[in-house]
Design an enzyme around this catalytic site. Sequence first.
Site, PDB file in Angstrom:
ATOM      1  N   GLY A 176       0.444   5.614   0.895  1.00  0.00           N
ATOM      2  CA  GLY A 176      -0.350   6.928   1.235  1.00  0.00           C
ATOM      3  C   GLY A 176       0.274   8.136   1.710  1.00  0.00           C
ATOM      4  N   GLY A 177      -0.528   9.066   2.040  1.00  0.00           N
ATOM      5  CA  GLY A 177       0.261  10.113   2.650  1.00  0.00           C
ATOM      6  C   GLY A 177       1.289  10.146   3.691  1.00  0.00           C
ATOM      7  CG  PHE A 178       1.878   7.189   7.593  1.00  0.00           C
ATOM      8  CD1 PHE A 178       1.679   7.806   9.089  1.00  0.00           C
ATOM      9  CD2 PHE A 178       3.070   6.516   7.783  1.00  0.00           C
ATOM     10  CE1 PHE A 178       2.360   7.516  10.084  1.00  0.00           C
ATOM     11  CE2 PHE A 178       3.780   5.918   8.697  1.00  0.00           C
ATOM     12  CZ  PHE A 178       3.555   6.662  10.027  1.00  0.00           C
ATOM     13  N   GLY A 179       3.099   7.130   4.027  1.00  0.00           N
ATOM     14  CA  GLY A 179       4.285   6.681   3.420  1.00  0.00           C
ATOM     15  C   GLY A 179       3.790   5.207   2.743  1.00  0.00           C
ATOM     16  CG  ASP A 230      -9.118   9.862   5.926  1.00  0.00           C
ATOM     17  OD1 ASP A 230      -9.844   9.842   5.065  1.00  0.00           O
ATOM     18  OD2 ASP A 230      -7.987   9.326   5.708  1.00  0.00           O
ATOM     19  N   GLY A 264       0.756  -1.101   0.131  1.00  0.00           N
ATOM     20  CA  GLY A 264      -0.120  -0.040  -0.054  1.00  0.00           C
ATOM     21  C   GLY A 264       0.755   1.166   0.047  1.00  0.00           C
ATOM     22  CB  VAL A 281       1.484  -0.154   3.996  1.00  0.00           C
ATOM     23  CG1 VAL A 281       0.952  -1.231   5.062  1.00  0.00           C
ATOM     24  CG2 VAL A 281       0.920   1.284   4.486  1.00  0.00           C
ATOM     25  CE  LYS A 290      -0.419   4.140   8.352  1.00  0.00           C
ATOM     26  NZ  LYS A 290      -1.787   4.862   9.055  1.00  0.00           N
TER      27      LYS A 290
END
Length: 814
Positions: A511-514, A627, A509, A516, A530
């Site tokens: 995302g904005g966090f980074g 979210d 995966g 996965v 994550k």
Amino acid sequence: MKFALFLISFIVSILLDPSLIVCLAADKLAQSQTISYGKPLVSPSGMFELGFFIIGNPNKNYLGIRYKNIPVQNVVWVANSCNPINDSTAILRLNSSGSLVLTHNNKVVWSTSSPTEAQNPVAELLDSGNLVIRDGNEANPESYLWQSFDYPSDTMLSGMRVGWDLKRNLSIRSVAWKSADDPTPGDLSWGIELHPYPEIYMMKGTTKYHRLGPWNGLRFSGMPDMRPNPVYQYKFVSTEEQIFYIWTVNQPNLISKAVLNQTIPGRLRYVWSETDKSWMFYSMMPAEYCDRYRVCGANSYCSSTASPMCECLKGFKPKSREMWNSMDWSHGCVLKHPLNCKYKLDDHFIRVEALKVPDTKDTVVDKTIDLKQCRAKCLNDCSCMAYTNSNISGAGSGCVMWFGDLFDIKRYPVPENGQDLYIRLSASELEDIRRRNSKILFVRITIAAASGMLLLGIYFIYRIRRSINEKSKAEDNCERYVDDLDLPLLDLSIIITATNNFSDENKIGEGGFGPVYWGKLASGLEIAVKRLSKSSVQGVTEFVNEVKMIAKLQHRNLVKLLGCCIQKEEKLLIYEYMVNGSLDYFIFDHTKGKLLDWPKRFHIICGVARGLMYLHQDSRLRIVHRDLKASNILLDDALNPKISDFGMARIFGAEEIEGNTERIVGTYGYMAPEYAVDGQFSIKSDVFSFGIILLEIICGQKNRERYRTKRSLNLVDHAWALWKVDRALQIIDPNIEDSCIASEVLRCIHIGLLCVQQYPVDRPTMTSVVLMLGSEMELDEPKNPGSCTKAESTETNSSSSNSANAITITFSAR
């Protein structure tokens, strides 16, 4: 005269050809009669039939029992599972000795055997689905020479036993098929092990995979939900001649079965829905990770609501602290103070509540003594490590004692769901506990006496200053946050090894966090890692927020945070791995959507609702997720939904109901209008997002996709337009048309439209939503739905802020 001649002729023909009797009594087969292709034996009510049919390969024919009028997944027993037939010339015959013999090309393919021969053998197919052979001269109709229920396939029916016939030394156990189209016995089985305190195990070959816990007089120790109810009745019998467990359905019109599935693996219970002509999923064993055998090693327990999930029993410590901290719990725990047989009578027992008791392999049972006598008996044997009642019904009775290490213990959050266990500790350990308690008490008394309000004021000033420092220097202090939460800190080298150095093959995966990553620890535990990227729009603040938030939340419908890693420049969150990925992976794909029929989707809807209700009301904190979307709903191996990604979540005080922000975070298409436009958020903002998800699950389409009408509509507008003209069912995903219950789906659409109403005050709370989903209570008429002003955006998974767009994390199936 003509009728009389016809009757005589008919009787003579029967005498000359006894096989014609099968047509008159289709549930019985007499001596020398046969069954061939196209001529099945049918139970009296027409529920089951015994005959020949094809499974999978057209060249593989089998003799078996199946539901006669159920068109799908209807096979419940197969005779020649190891020896299929390649054409339609096989014959089943009941011979003179009372044995059923299946022959093909004059060769025996399968047969039954009995130690007793019958004078007048009869084979019958009962309405229970049991094929039996009995002596027609026997007065007792339930005295069987042989029965198919003694030789289960992968399916258990109401009235079937699992256990042992001790007189015949016969183990009666369910065995899974190798696959859905191959009835050859696999290596997954379910049956009773003859320990002194017998219990049911699910085995993979000779390896224990899941343990049900022993029968404690009320239920199996590991089955807290096994309580008296109007639907199922449970019974456990243990005598010198037999030991078995049996379940029966109390309602005659209810059709239920339990199927052992090697692919999953697990034992799944289904209920037949006559309305939509499909099997509805009811429950599964094992239900969660803690139900898998011995995940926490010796002398420890597993708790699905704790983090970390494994903990040493009181008085014990990890055998290898390094391995334990890396979440490899296989080495288990050892006593802090070893026992000494010389001083065995000085030892003490501590009571631990709410447990599934340990594996009963090394136990001794004495049903004639009480708990006090049990303690004395255990104390006198220095190898006895624990004891409790063997029967907990009433005031409790009997005694069971454990010897050696204690394995496979589970702890429940609700005390009445488990039972007490008394664990042996040395006098030295008890003295240490007393000293620690005395020191704690002394410190508390000293602080209370000396400090008073002055100390309290200093404390508040300290907390305020610390809060300011933490806000301005989040990165420097994030490790301290984690230490305060007592969350496992994993070494970076362990994560690198588990994820193959964060290889692209392990990436599941982004995302904005980074990114996965999927990983596997040395213990065999699968994890999702994550990784905070340097270019992430979310930052250390969100990282710390997510750690603080989810570490305090424990619910079966929330993803479990197992630990984190803060080392060098890496900031990692380690979660339980969800094998089925995220919800959007299924519902927005036409092919994969077929895997989620309506019962599974309704199960997911209810699970998400319960998880959200916990966040809003039942947890120690009141939390707004901010979210919530389909990609943040993860599915475990039993398709249980778990809400994930708490980086944007906000904590409310007990009396707070709403907040305001200048930084809008979340995903357009799921945002409530008051939040997207004005930055106002509350628990009703999450309710709006839930309503969107509910409608997407039913429709199989994203809210932000367009529908062909006179004007551009999203899913909510489209559903609302159809609702007003009583055609709401037209939004149903074609993948669930054959499995859905129209009234149930329509009620869910109704609830979804209530959740997405324009004004927050009109939307129900999640507590009300859970009640609506689980009852037939009358529902209010929905008002106009709300809409987001960012409708022109074409981004699919975007978050908004005043400065930049951000992508929220999405797990995809691996």
